[in-house]
Design an enzyme around this catalytic site. Structure first.
Site, PDB file in Angstrom:
ATOM      1  CB  THR A  10      -1.000   0.064   1.266  1.00  0.00           C
ATOM      2  OG1 THR A  10      -0.171   0.160   2.269  1.00  0.00           O
ATOM      3  CG2 THR A  10      -1.466  -1.210   1.503  1.00  0.00           C
ATOM      4  CB  CYS A  11       0.199   4.869   0.064  1.00  0.00           C
ATOM      5  SG  CYS A  11      -1.130   4.953  -1.224  1.00  0.00           S
ATOM      6  CG  ASP A  12       0.688   4.558   5.041  1.00  0.00           C
ATOM      7  OD1 ASP A  12       0.942   5.459   4.469  1.00  0.00           O
ATOM      8  OD2 ASP A  12      -0.457   4.804   5.742  1.00  0.00           O
ATOM      9  N   PRO A  25     -10.824   3.917   6.091  1.00  0.00           N
ATOM     10  CG  PRO A  25     -12.472   4.587   4.572  1.00  0.00           C
ATOM     11  CD  PRO A  25     -11.279   4.960   5.509  1.00  0.00           C
ATOM     12  CD  GLN A  71      -5.008  -0.214   0.691  1.00  0.00           C
ATOM     13  OE1 GLN A  71      -4.634  -0.299   1.839  1.00  0.00           O
ATOM     14  NE2 GLN A  71      -4.919   0.741   0.061  1.00  0.00           N
ATOM     15  N   GLY A 101       0.665  12.472  -4.602  1.00  0.00           N
ATOM     16  CA  GLY A 101       0.713  11.339  -3.666  1.00  0.00           C
ATOM     17  C   GLY A 101       0.812  10.113  -4.204  1.00  0.00           C
ATOM     18  CD  GLU A 106      -3.025   3.492   3.995  1.00  0.00           C
ATOM     19  OE1 GLU A 106      -3.419   4.028   5.217  1.00  0.00           O
ATOM     20  OE2 GLU A 106      -2.892   2.310   3.650  1.00  0.00           O
ATOM     21  N   GLY A 117      -5.124  10.960   1.407  1.00  0.00           N
ATOM     22  CA  GLY A 117      -5.386  11.659   0.067  1.00  0.00           C
ATOM     23  C   GLY A 117      -6.289  10.807  -0.804  1.00  0.00           C
TER      24      GLY A 117
END
Length: 420
Positions: A49-51, A115, A120, A189, A192, A194
């Site tokens: 994921t993004c993180d 959420p 994911q 970006g 999440e 965003g």
């Protein structure tokens, strides 16, 4: 014996550059999963994921599995394994299990309660099944984590805050631009929060959207998801000139939007106002932007206040969510322990039945004789072991006696002595 294992790099442990290098789009994830399978992992999911980029697994050899994950990450990122190891976390056993539950419930996200992460995780689960990397132990843990995540969403209201914040942004955008269908959006970006804000803006009518990212490949992939235009950061000045709503969510540690850049953009826009939503952690926007006329910047704290959901409310909801997670984990472990005990109970019953048949075959004279003989046979081996322990290992013998007291509900001599 197999145990839970988590190896990963997230927004707390690794740099934005390494997280970006480790990000794998969904269509390319089977390649990394195949690499993990070839390295010997039998049960694993890969969450990208993004993180975070993270492998959640069940394995009988945590050392070898962690090394395989590290090597796969280093190959994916094109960096030395030592660099990956220095920025990664490794959790095993109960700590890894708690992390798996926390991730599914969005308690380990940059924006707690967002959420999207549950979806994911479920998608990563699906890809793992397709790759032949899903087994009963990991599948059961993930299903229990999903159930716990749903309870957290339903009972704590933790997931309401990010949605409320996104709704505040929609309201601010409408106040500034009026009809969102005529506004131009720009996402820097992603992140999440965003992503969530952009989704809400799209639902509210935003048609035109551009995506800016340091990587042209990532910018194109994100833009495809939204049906948007894309650009690299070098093209950002021209993108800002056309943007009425800017959502900054990269969190690279650098000030992507400087006061000088924004001043030039405002001049090019002939001073048409622009809404800047800075939800990056750390911030993407230089504080000097606040001094510019016609630029209206809001940080996450500002949006929380506008949503009437402060840090104390979020902390209370998170605390309640952790209580639910711990309760769910205790239930999950209890069910596993109960199933683990079943084979031993079956074996014990079979052993007792064998002894009973042997006693009956000897043809005792009557029922009292038969039952005395049966009791003596059943107790022979345990009694002999207790005597051996008393001579060689008194502490083990005392522990065994206490276990027998609990197992058969025997009178506890120590407690009886206290009462007397």
């Amino acid at each position: 014996m197999a145990e839970f294992l988590v190896v990963g790099i997230n927004h707390r442990s690794g740099t934005a550059a390494l997280r970006e290098a480790l990000y794998v789009e969904e269509e390319r994830q089977p390649v990394l999963l195949a690499r993990l399978k070839a390295a010997g992992l039998a049960e694993a999911v890969f969450l990208s994921t993004c993180d975070r980029s993270e492998v959640q697994a069940v394995t009988a050899d945590a050392e070898a599995a962690a090394a395989a994950v590290g090597a796969a990450f280093a190959g994916q990122a094109g960096v030395p394994a030592e660099e990956v190891a220095a920025q990664s976390y490794r959790l095993t056993g109960g700590e890894a299990l708690r992390h798996i539950f926390a991730v599914a419930a969005s308690l380990d996200s940059q924006v707690i309660g967002e959420p999207q992460v549950l979806g994911q995780v479920k998608e990563a689960h699906r890809l793992s099944v397709s790759a032949g990397l899903m087994g009963g132990g990991l599948d059961e843990a993930l299903q229990a984590a999903y159930a716990a995540a749903k309870r957290v969403r339903r009972e704590t209201g933790l997931a309401e805050q990010p949605v409320s914040i996104a709704a505040v942004v929609v309201g601010l955008a409408r106040q500034l631009t009026g009809d969102l269908s005529r506004a131009q959006g720009l996402l820097i970006g992603p992140g999440e929060m965003g992503d969530l804000i952009v989704e809400q803006l799209r639902r509210a009518g935003l048609r035109e959207l551009s995506v800016a990212h340091p990587s042209a490949r990532r910018a194109a992939a994100i833009a495809r998801r939204y049906g948007a235009h894309h650009m690299t950061l070098s093209e950002l000045p021209s993108g800002l000139a056309g943007a009425d709503i800017v959502v900054a969510a990269l969190g690279s540690g650098q000030r992507i939007l400087t006061a000088e850049t924004m001043a030039r953009a405002i001049k090019a826009r002939r001073h048409r106002p622009v809404l800047v939503i800075d939800v990056a952690v750390p911030s993407d926007v230089e504080s000097g932007v606040d001094r510019l006329e016609d630029v209206f910047r809001y940080e996450l704290d500002d949006l929380e206040k506008a949503a009437m959901q402060g840090r104390s409310t979020r902390a209370a909801a998170a605390s309640a969510a952790w209580d639910l997670i711990d309760e769910a984990i205790a239930g999950f472990l209890g069910r596993r322990a109960a199933r683990t005990a079943v084979p031993a109970i079956v074996a014990l019953r079979q052993r007792f039945e064998t002894i009973r048949q042997e006693v009956l075959a000897e043809g005792p004279a009557d029922a009292p004789a038969a039952t005395r003989l049966l009791i003596n046979r059943l107790l022979h081996e345990p009694s002999a072991l207790l005597r051996e322990l008393a001579a060689a290992a008194p502490k083990e013998q005392a522990a065994a006696e206490q276990f027998l007291v609990r197992l058969f509900g025997l009178p506890n001599e120590g407690e009886e002595g206290k009462r007397r």
